[in-house]
Write an enzyme that holds these catalytic residues in place. Sequence first.
Site, mmCIF file in Angstrom:
data_model
loop_
_atom_site.group_PDB
_atom_site.id
_atom_site.type_symbol
_atom_site.label_atom_id
_atom_site.label_comp_id
_atom_site.label_asym_id
_atom_site.label_seq_id
_atom_site.Cartn_x
_atom_site.Cartn_y
_atom_site.Cartn_z
ATOM 1 N N TRP A 1 0.837 -1.215 0.000
ATOM 2 C CA TRP A 1 0.000 0.000 0.000
ATOM 3 C C TRP A 1 0.859 1.247 0.000
ATOM 4 C CZ3 TRP A 1 -4.224 -1.362 -1.965
ATOM 5 C CH2 TRP A 1 -4.838 -2.579 -1.623
ATOM 6 N N ASP B 1 -1.956 6.491 6.120
ATOM 7 C CA ASP B 1 -2.975 5.547 5.664
ATOM 8 C C ASP B 1 -3.236 4.608 6.830
ATOM 9 O OD1 ASP B 1 -4.474 3.515 4.574
ATOM 10 O OD2 ASP B 1 -3.051 3.017 2.969
ATOM 11 N N LYS C 1 -12.130 -2.147 6.453
ATOM 12 C CA LYS C 1 -11.361 -3.031 7.315
ATOM 13 C C LYS C 1 -11.910 -2.976 8.737
ATOM 14 C CE LYS C 1 -8.533 -3.594 3.798
ATOM 15 N NZ LYS C 1 -7.724 -2.673 3.034
#
Length: 362
Positions: A104, A173, A197
């Site tokens: 990511w 993030d 999530k």
Amino acid sequence: MTSNRIHNFNAGPAALPLPVLEQIQSELLDYQGSGMSVLEMSHRSKWFDQIINDAVARARRLLNLGDDFYVLFIQGGASMQFFMLAMNLGLEGKPVNYINTGTWSTKAIKQAEILGKDVRVLASSEDRDFSYIPKDFAVDKDAAYLHFTSNNTIKGTQWARFPEGQGAPLISDMSSDIMSRPMDVSPFGLIYAGAQKNIGPAGVALAIIREDMLARVPKNLPDMLKYTTYVEKNSLYNTPSCFVIYTVGLVLKWVEETIGGLAEMGRINREKADMLYGFIDAGDFYRGTADIDSRSLMNVTFRLPDEDLEKAFVEEALKEGLGGLKGHRSVGGCRASIYNATGLDAIQDLVSFMKAFEKTKG
Ligand SMILES: *Cc1c(COP(=O)(O)O)cnc(C)c1O
């Protein structure tokens, strides 16, 4: 009717708290006397106004946000934030700093590069397959920001302590660990997280932005890509993901009222992770893939002695009602994602299964 539900260890979209699903079910057809479903109502209605304001207020309370922070809901997931943050907050002529801790982070870096930003990657753990969190790095004196991924969903690592911005605002993030533990937001210019999530279903990113960042937003961006638009319109410039925002509000209510806040949430998450890692470390059949001091409390990644055993493990676990234990397709192995909604009972059942599997196959 809930008896068919499995223990869900999926990485995302992921488990939601059962009381949240039950509340959604009970008011699906008639939301609090409105005579309609949240799925059907106007985003300009008084009911939805209350829904979005309540979700924002809960996020503010949970994270202890001061008046200098705004809470926004933006479509496009965390992946859109990768470029939106660089477009909005990457100051002209100044370097943007990143730490690369996995898939990511790499994607976030790539998007800033596409936009022609002066990207400097200060540190990377790629040399050991992203199995650790880098420790020493120097932030550029004039850096517009320092970006890092707080929890690395795929590799199973997490920043136990956030990096120092050394003068630069932090951007993170936090898709896979937002609202999992208490934190100090003050060094952050921006925090963003795909909801799917830890705080809801797929369809929005939660963005928390500090007021001073708004002065950076260039005038010549499309309205939908400016943070200022979302601030000015309370995330209602266009039709938002109404049902997702409603669900996020219910999840935050559950964290706040049923769990009792982030300190208790963090304690429970620590207990869950300790139980699972403790079991993994006690033998040599299962082997954790992340360095011990860099381990994630959210995504527990591990290997078995060979890939055939891993395949059998994932299949047999599912037969026992333990789902989603396959590692990310890019890395293989096994992964148990143990977000907020995954209870201690799920970890206990997983450990029992792991013991039994080792006994028959080890
Ligand atoms: C899942 C994930 C993403 C991608 O989120 P999307 O909402 O699908 O764009 C980004 N970062 C992290 C840390 C993630 O876990």
